[in-house]
Design an enzyme around this catalytic site. Structure first.
Site, PDB file in Angstrom:
ATOM      1  N   LYS A 282       0.850  -1.184   0.000  1.00  0.00           N
ATOM      2  CA  LYS A 282       0.000   0.000   0.000  1.00  0.00           C
ATOM      3  C   LYS A 282       0.891   1.242   0.000  1.00  0.00           C
ATOM      4  CE  LYS A 282      -4.589  -0.043   1.570  1.00  0.00           C
ATOM      5  NZ  LYS A 282      -5.594  -0.414   2.523  1.00  0.00           N
ATOM      6  N   GLU A 368     -19.607  -7.063   8.871  1.00  0.00           N
ATOM      7  CA  GLU A 368     -20.607  -6.358   9.676  1.00  0.00           C
ATOM      8  C   GLU A 368     -21.647  -7.306  10.257  1.00  0.00           C
ATOM      9  OE1 GLU A 368     -19.484  -5.351   6.723  1.00  0.00           O
ATOM     10  OE2 GLU A 368     -18.536  -3.418   7.165  1.00  0.00           O
ATOM     11  N   ARG A 396     -25.437  -4.032   5.649  1.00  0.00           N
ATOM     12  CA  ARG A 396     -25.023  -5.425   5.448  1.00  0.00           C
ATOM     13  C   ARG A 396     -25.539  -6.353   6.542  1.00  0.00           C
ATOM     14  NH1 ARG A 396     -20.123  -6.478   2.438  1.00  0.00           N
ATOM     15  NH2 ARG A 396     -20.775  -5.819   0.367  1.00  0.00           N
TER      16      ARG A 396
END
Ligand SMILES: Cc1ncc(C[n+]2csc(CCOP(=O)(O)OP(=O)(O)O)c2C)c(N)n1
Length: 632
Positions: A282, A368, A396
């Site tokens: 990243k 979630e 979700r």
């Protein structure tokens, strides 16, 4: 001249020589760093997949081949290479290039997203459609290691795994979700990466299997297959992917364009269900982003020379900070309280809690639904979980909220950050539905604070409420003022509203962020001779029956104002409540209309929907005018 300038479509990219690709990657990074320094955005995530985007477009034939990016926040290089270099400076601006992939934006954006974990399922749907239609293109899903903490990714892989459907999954493994990735899968990926030799050995045994088959026939092949299986299990901890029916290739260096192109080209020529494990970093190529990967995953405009934010933080704290500080302080007096996040410790402010109470903090990954059921399990044992999830991501977990929490009357506390209009993240991230979906849950206490102190007061009320679930919502913004210390703030009496202004004509019933503009609207209207009452409806459910009854005695029109969809929102709930008991009272609901909301600064969005003092005053003045015409 930059190589990127000459690329207006993947066809231009394919005309480059392989040895020019690293130069192109450098140009792409420069362009991203420069543009995002003005617009902000997911720069760190996107810098990590520059080579991957180049190689995918070089080796595959987009848009004929369908390349699906999970989440889509990391696809800036993809955008730059698929005809959006010129417009890229409008990234995340009103009317500009979306921060995510969007089907209406480009034929190369095969599947719109913003929420994690949809990539494999969507790609499998496309591969199935291809086969139904007798077509022959490739389908590739690019998913992050973070997305492998989503159950949905496994539902897709399980469904695809033992079919003979041709599909390729490219696993972009940078060891990070937004924060360092968590859980058993992350550990397994780490062990594969740490041990490339075992992979080489496994591949060698696989090739040997093929060779032996040619010379000695079936029996020896079976033996060799068993050997391969044992080696796999011995050396690579069961190889989850192969067990799921995927042919595994990797791990390969995701910044080595030659290796990437070779591997993708090779895998493209195979059939069946394949997974290419690509290791990326990243923030690659930008020192600030490499040095602090979590901060630079995505951020606001910055100075590219110093890495400092262009806008210095000043004024009151954000709602997120108020919440994070509050739960951290409240935990001292509540040893039974814990905090749960679904891969968003810094986004939800639960990282503050984590620092002080590491053993009482749980990051469960981008999961979630699991977070909510996990919290329900905790609650059955007398623990008090505070589940902090953005309004949009809690969508979700709706079944878990109803089936696992509400049906069992479990006292789980939901803190819904980014509730309301979210600004530049656009359609996929709007927190506009939580009022509607939470009001529909039987036994759910639904609240919204007007300011930071009321948020703290409501959290105290929530902790004292044991009869069932409790939720509260607050926006992506600064709180209106710095709150006093947590200890000085009393709990909000359960189920009460607060009358902030009395008036003889229209009653304005405001929710959360709309209380302040409603009050100012009442002042503006008073200056024009219209006398309005203003009530802070901090409890949307249950309502304050006593105060509501008093209001119905005094006002023939009640105007509700909420930062959420008007469909089945607080206004609709109030109208339904009053329709039998007080049919003479007219309820007018102000809120966000029933349509998808495009990216723009949050302030502009509030203004566009009349959710400002001026806007509310204008709507009420028009309403009054309408009523007076009708009365004539
Ligand atoms: C359902 C859902 N929950 C939370 C998020 C917030 N979020 C955006 S990107 C991200 C991390 C994704 O990690 P990964 O898939 O590994 O991609 P990377 O950013 O590392 O490229 C998270 C948690 C989301 N987009 N969707």
């Amino acid at each position: 001249m930059s190589l990127l300038t000459g690329i207006t479509s993947p066809a231009d990219l394919k005309r480059l020589r392989r040895d020019q690709l690293p130069l192109l990657a450098r140009d792409i990074r420069e362009r991203m760093i420069e543009c995002c320094s003005v617009t902000g955005g997911h720069i760190g995530a996107s810098l990590g997949v520059v080579e991957l985007a180049v190689a995918l477009l070089y080796e595959f034939d987009s848009p004929r081949d369908r390349i699906v990016w999970d989440v889509g926040h990391q696809a800036y290089a993809w955008k730059l290479l698929t005809g959006r270099n010129d417009t890229f400076p409008t990234l995340r601006q009103s009317g500009g290039v979306s921060g995510f992939l969007k089907r209406s934006e480009s034929e190369h954006d095969q599947f719109g997203a913003g929420h994690a974990g949809t990539g494999v399922s969507a790609a499998l749907g496309m591969a199935t459609a291809r086969d139904l239609k007798g077509e022959s293109h490739q389908v590739v899903a690019v998913v992050g290691d973070g997305a492998l903490t989503c159950g949905l990714s496994y539902e897709g892989m399980n469904n695809a795994g033992h079919s003979d459907r041709d599909i390729i999954i490219v696993l972009n493994d940078n060891g990070m979700s937004i924060s360092p990735n968590v859980g058993g899968i992350a550990r397994m990926l780490g062990s594969i990466v740490a041990n490339p030799k075992t992979n080489a050995l496994r591949e060698q045994i696989k090739h040997l299997t093929f060779a032996l088959g040619g010379v000695f026939g079936e029996g020896v092949v079976d033996f060799a297959k068993n050997l391969e299986e044992s080696a796999k299990n011995l050396f690579s901890r069961g190889m989850l992917f192969e067990e799921l029916g995927l042919r595994y290739f990797g791990p390969i260096d995701g910044h080595d364009l030659n290796k990437l192109c070779d591997t993708l080209g090779f895998v493209r020529g195979l059939t069946g269900h394949r997974l290419v494990h690509v290791i990326t970093e990243k923030g690659k190529g930008f020192a600030f982003a490499e040095a602090n990967r979590e901060k630079w995953h995505g951020l606001a405009a910055y100075d590219p020379e110093t890495g400092e934010p262009r806008k210095k933080a000043s004024g009151p704290p954000t709602w997120t900070q108020v919440f994070g500080d509050a739960i951290t302080a409240l935990a001292a007096a509540h040893p039974e309280m814990v905090a749960v996040t679904a891969a968003m410790p810094s986004g939800t402010g639960t990282n503050l809690f984590q620092k002080k109470w590491p053993d009482r903090f749980f990051d469960v990954g981008i999961a979630e639904g699991h977070a909510v059921t996990f919290a329900a399990g905790l609650a059955t044992q007398g623990i008090r979980p505070v589940v902090a999830i953005y309004s949009t991501f809690l969508q979700r977990a709706y079944d878990n909220v109803i089936h696992d929490v509400a049906v069992q009357h479990l006292p789980v506390i939901f803190a819904m950050d980014r509730a309301g209009l979210v600004g530049e993240d656009g359609q996929t991230h709007m927190g506009l539905y939580d009022i509607a979906y939470m009001l529909a849950v039987p036994g759910m206490t639904v609240t919204a604070p007007r300011d930071g102190e009321e948020l703290i007061g409501l959290l105290k009320t929530a902790l004292a409420h044991h009869a069932g679930p409790f939720c509260t919502r607050y926006p992506r913004d600064k709180a209106p003022a710095e709150p006093r210390a947590v200890a000085e703030i009393p709990a909000v009496p359960y189920g009460t509203w607060e009358q902030l202004r009395s008036g003889s004509e229209i009653g304005i019933l405001a929710v959360g962020t709309m209380v302040a503009p409603a009050l100012r609207a009442a002042e503006l209207l008073a200056a024009d001779g219209v006398d309005c009452a203003v009530v802070n409806c901090r409890f949307l459910k249950p309502m304050d029956d006593g105060l509501l009854e008093a209001l119905t005695q005094r006002h023939r029109i009640l105007v509700t104002v909420e930062e959420g969809t008007v469909v089945n929102g607080f206004g609709a709930y109030l109208a339904e409540t009053l329709q039998t008991t007080h049919p003479e009272v007219r309820v007018v609901a102000l809120g966000v209309p029933d349509r998808l909301i495009e990216q723009a600064p949050r302030g502009d969005q509030l203004q566009a929907f009349g959710l400002t003092a001026d806007g509310i005053a204008r709507r009420i003045a028009a309403l009054r005018h309408e009523e007076s015409l009708e009365a004539r």
